[in-house]
Write a protein that holds these residues in place. Structure first.
Motif, PDB file in Angstrom:
ATOM      1  N   VAL A   1       0.716  -1.146  -0.177  1.00 58.90           N
ATOM      2  CA  VAL A   1       0.063   0.043   0.179  1.00 58.90           C
ATOM      3  C   VAL A   1       1.116   1.362   0.125  1.00 58.90           C
ATOM      4  N   THR A   2       0.590   2.164  -0.628  1.00 59.10           N
ATOM      5  CA  THR A   2       1.314   3.344  -1.001  1.00 59.10           C
ATOM      6  C   THR A   2       0.938   4.300   0.377  1.00 59.10           C
ATOM      7  N   GLU A   3       1.878   5.311   0.689  1.00 60.25           N
ATOM      8  CA  GLU A   3       1.435   6.467   1.409  1.00 60.25           C
ATOM      9  C   GLU A   3       0.149   7.251   0.833  1.00 60.25           C
ATOM     10  N   PRO A   4      -0.747   7.799   1.492  1.00 61.62           N
ATOM     11  CA  PRO A   4      -1.782   8.380   0.991  1.00 61.62           C
ATOM     12  C   PRO A   4      -1.236   9.661   0.394  1.00 61.62           C
ATOM     13  N   PHE A   5      -1.655   9.986  -0.916  1.00 61.63           N
ATOM     14  CA  PHE A   5      -1.326  11.211  -1.583  1.00 61.63           C
ATOM     15  C   PHE A   5      -2.176  12.201  -1.548  1.00 61.63           C
ATOM     16  N   GLU A   6      -2.062  13.392  -1.142  1.00 59.30           N
ATOM     17  CA  GLU A   6      -3.044  14.572  -0.810  1.00 59.30           C
ATOM     18  C   GLU A   6      -3.434  15.001  -2.153  1.00 59.30           C
ATOM     19  N   LEU A   7      -4.974  15.264  -2.489  1.00 55.53           N
ATOM     20  CA  LEU A   7      -5.264  16.103  -3.690  1.00 55.53           C
ATOM     21  C   LEU A   7      -6.119  17.060  -3.059  1.00 55.53           C
ATOM     22  N   ARG A   8      -5.521  18.403  -3.304  1.00 54.50           N
ATOM     23  CA  ARG A   8      -6.107  19.593  -2.758  1.00 54.50           C
ATOM     24  C   ARG A   8      -6.956  20.333  -3.826  1.00 54.50           C
ATOM     25  N   ASN A   9      -8.128  21.190  -3.266  1.00 54.98           N
ATOM     26  CA  ASN A   9      -8.661  21.959  -4.417  1.00 54.98           C
ATOM     27  C   ASN A   9      -7.940  23.198  -4.254  1.00 54.98           C
ATOM     28  N   GLU A  10      -8.623  24.138  -5.156  1.00 55.69           N
ATOM     29  CA  GLU A  10      -7.975  25.571  -5.392  1.00 55.69           C
ATOM     30  C   GLU A  10      -7.711  26.373  -4.175  1.00 55.69           C
ATOM     31  N   LYS A  11      -8.642  25.935  -3.073  1.00 52.78           N
ATOM     32  CA  LYS A  11      -8.487  26.719  -1.842  1.00 52.78           C
ATOM     33  C   LYS A  11      -7.354  25.905  -0.778  1.00 52.78           C
ATOM     34  N   ASN A  12      -6.651  24.918  -1.335  1.00 50.85           N
ATOM     35  CA  ASN A  12      -5.834  24.267  -0.684  1.00 50.85           C
ATOM     36  C   ASN A  12      -6.431  23.371   0.531  1.00 50.85           C
ATOM     37  N   SER A  13      -7.506  22.953   0.418  1.00 54.12           N
ATOM     38  CA  SER A  13      -8.233  21.873   1.205  1.00 54.12           C
ATOM     39  C   SER A  13      -7.999  20.733   0.677  1.00 54.12           C
ATOM     40  N   ILE A  14      -7.768  19.562   1.535  1.00 52.92           N
ATOM     41  CA  ILE A  14      -7.754  18.148   1.006  1.00 52.92           C
ATOM     42  C   ILE A  14      -9.254  17.680   0.702  1.00 52.92           C
ATOM     43  N   MET A  15      -9.329  17.146  -0.638  1.00 52.66           N
ATOM     44  CA  MET A  15     -10.573  16.640  -1.085  1.00 52.66           C
ATOM     45  C   MET A  15     -10.323  14.925  -0.873  1.00 52.66           C
ATOM     46  N   TYR A  16      -9.422  14.733  -1.414  1.00 51.64           N
ATOM     47  CA  TYR A  16      -9.393  13.328  -1.385  1.00 51.64           C
ATOM     48  C   TYR A  16      -8.060  12.655  -0.986  1.00 51.64           C
ATOM     49  N   HIS A  17      -7.579  11.361  -0.770  1.00 51.96           N
ATOM     50  CA  HIS A  17      -6.351  10.974  -0.898  1.00 51.96           C
ATOM     51  C   HIS A  17      -6.439   9.853  -1.718  1.00 51.96           C
ATOM     52  N   LEU A  18      -5.235   9.924  -2.792  1.00 48.30           N
ATOM     53  CA  LEU A  18      -5.059   8.926  -3.546  1.00 48.30           C
ATOM     54  C   LEU A  18      -4.030   7.779  -3.166  1.00 48.30           C
ATOM     55  N   ILE A  19      -4.580   6.506  -3.265  1.00 49.03           N
ATOM     56  CA  ILE A  19      -3.842   5.634  -2.463  1.00 49.03           C
ATOM     57  C   ILE A  19      -3.842   4.314  -3.603  1.00 49.03           C
ATOM     58  N   PHE A  20      -2.542   3.726  -3.780  1.00 48.45           N
ATOM     59  CA  PHE A  20      -2.344   2.585  -4.664  1.00 48.45           C
ATOM     60  C   PHE A  20      -1.984   1.304  -3.855  1.00 48.45           C
ATOM     61  N   VAL A  21      -2.737   0.315  -4.526  1.00 46.55           N
ATOM     62  CA  VAL A  21      -2.502  -1.066  -3.562  1.00 46.55           C
ATOM     63  C   VAL A  21      -2.167  -2.058  -4.636  1.00 46.55           C
ATOM     64  N   SER A  22      -1.596  -2.963  -4.194  1.00 49.14           N
ATOM     65  CA  SER A  22      -1.211  -4.308  -5.104  1.00 49.14           C
ATOM     66  C   SER A  22      -0.658  -5.426  -4.202  1.00 49.14           C
ATOM     67  N   ASN A  23      -0.439  -6.525  -4.711  1.00 50.21           N
ATOM     68  CA  ASN A  23       0.194  -7.593  -4.169  1.00 50.21           C
ATOM     69  C   ASN A  23       1.525  -7.877  -4.811  1.00 50.21           C
ATOM     70  N   ASN A  24       2.053  -6.842  -5.489  1.00 51.21           N
ATOM     71  CA  ASN A  24       3.346  -6.845  -6.285  1.00 51.21           C
ATOM     72  C   ASN A  24       4.102  -5.862  -5.715  1.00 51.21           C
ATOM     73  N   SER A  25       5.459  -6.261  -5.231  1.00 53.74           N
ATOM     74  CA  SER A  25       6.394  -5.395  -4.890  1.00 53.74           C
ATOM     75  C   SER A  25       6.952  -4.296  -5.871  1.00 53.74           C
ATOM     76  N   ALA A  26       7.040  -4.743  -6.870  1.00 50.26           N
ATOM     77  CA  ALA A  26       7.460  -3.956  -8.429  1.00 50.26           C
ATOM     78  C   ALA A  26       6.575  -2.860  -8.471  1.00 50.26           C
TER      79      ALA A  26
END
Ligand SMILES: C[S@@+](CC[C@H](N)C(=O)[O-])C[C@H]1O[C@@H](n2cnc3c(N)ncnc32)[C@H](O)[C@@H]1O
Length: 283
Positions: free
Chosen positions: A243-268
């Motif tokens: 699982v990656t670290e959560p990546f912040e997605l902010r709007n034009e007012k600099n508020s966090i709207m979402y976090h983007l996270i990637f998951v896999s069963n493969n280390s590469a």
């Protein structure tokens, strides 16, 4: 902020497309694998923003992914979209625009189709064409049920998930902990936790001495948006190996709207996704 400024819609698509190209570069070497793309909240293929008289058009994720020919195309695309009008548009913008590609579009709920996909990927290898799936889960709110995602445990799927920490979870967590039954139900389904577990995580009870004796006051924890992302990241760690670290997605007012996270069963796969996220974080 990076070069996309507050344009988190464009940023999330750039990250996905960059990953998809790296993924396809690897998959090109594995000719026995069927490489599929699954989009659970596909939209129409285009994103229209701004005022009606001067709309701004961005090519949506579904169409950007179908457009990829190099290093190779996906062998098949599976798009899920609940809204009938959007499905019609999506057909025009993907199936009809790219008739040479194998595109399936279903008008349904992502939760149902995620379960179907998980079932398919759990079949013995000879019954599933050695399928490998790249998935994109981009809901507009809290429509993804934890139980649906959990079904992907152990399967050969890499998944990018937009977690509505700021514009979803945090908005339902009222400051005084007085949350309606409807919202609690939504939080429970989304996080896969009980009401008590949710309250224990996000709220603290403080006993204060007042003129009338001791009074208990409930307060919401600091940085609830970031803590929601950590919670979801930890929950994902129980289902996927990486699982990656959560990546912040902010709007034009600099508020966090979402976090983007990637998951896999493969280390590469994790390494590639992390490198892409770091690149955009540090721009
Ligand atoms: C944020 S938009 C997706 C945008 C898209 N990823 C893009 O790049 O253009 C979310 C879409 O999910 C659809 N939707 C909402 N609830 C859904 C559900 N339960 N299952 C499938 N689609 C759903 C909405 O109609 C909307 O088109």
């Amino acid at each position: 902020m990076n070069q996309f400024g507050g344009d988190w819609t464009a940023l999330k698509i750039e990250i996905l497309v960059e990953y998809a190209k790296a993924y396809l570069t690897i998959m090109k070497k594995h000719i026995y694998w069927r490489t599929l793309y699954f989009d659970g909240f596909a939209g129409t293929g285009f994103i229209v923003r701004g005022k009606a008289e001067n709309p701004e058009l961005t090519i949506g994720a579904a169409r950007r992914i179908v457009e990829i020919d190099k290093p190779k195309s996906f062998d098949g695309y599976y798009f899920v979209e609940k809204d009938a009008k959007n499905v019609k548009e999506l057909r025009k913008n993907t199936q009809e625009a790219f008739p040479q590609k194998t595109i399936h579009i279903v008008e349904d709920d992502c939760n149902i189709k995620l379960s179907d996909m998980a079932e398919h990927l759990k079949k013995p290898k000879d019954q599933r064409n050695y399928d490998k799936v790249l998935s994109y889960i981009d809901p507009c709110g809290m429509q993804l049920d934890w139980d649906s995602l959990k079904k992907l445990e152990g399967v050969g799927a890499d998944v990018w998930i937009l977690v509505p920490t700021g514009m979803g979870v945090n908005r339902l967590l009222k400051k005084d902990g007085e949350i309606s039954d409807k919202w609690i139900d939504k939080l429970e389904r989304f996080l896969g936790l009980t009401e008590q577990q949710i309250k224990n995580f996000f709220f603290r009870e403080k006993v204060e001495l007042t003129l009338f004796g001791e009074e208990t006051r409930v307060t919401k924890i600091e940085k609830a948006v970031q803590r929601a992302a950590e919670l979801y990241q930890n929950r994902l760690g129980d289902v996927f190996e990486f699982v990656t670290e959560p990546f912040e997605l902010r709007n034009e007012k600099n508020s966090i709207m979402y976090h983007l996270i990637f998951v896999s069963n493969n280390s590469a796969a994790l390494k590639i996704a992390t490198d892409i996220l770091n690149k955009y974080k540090h721009q």
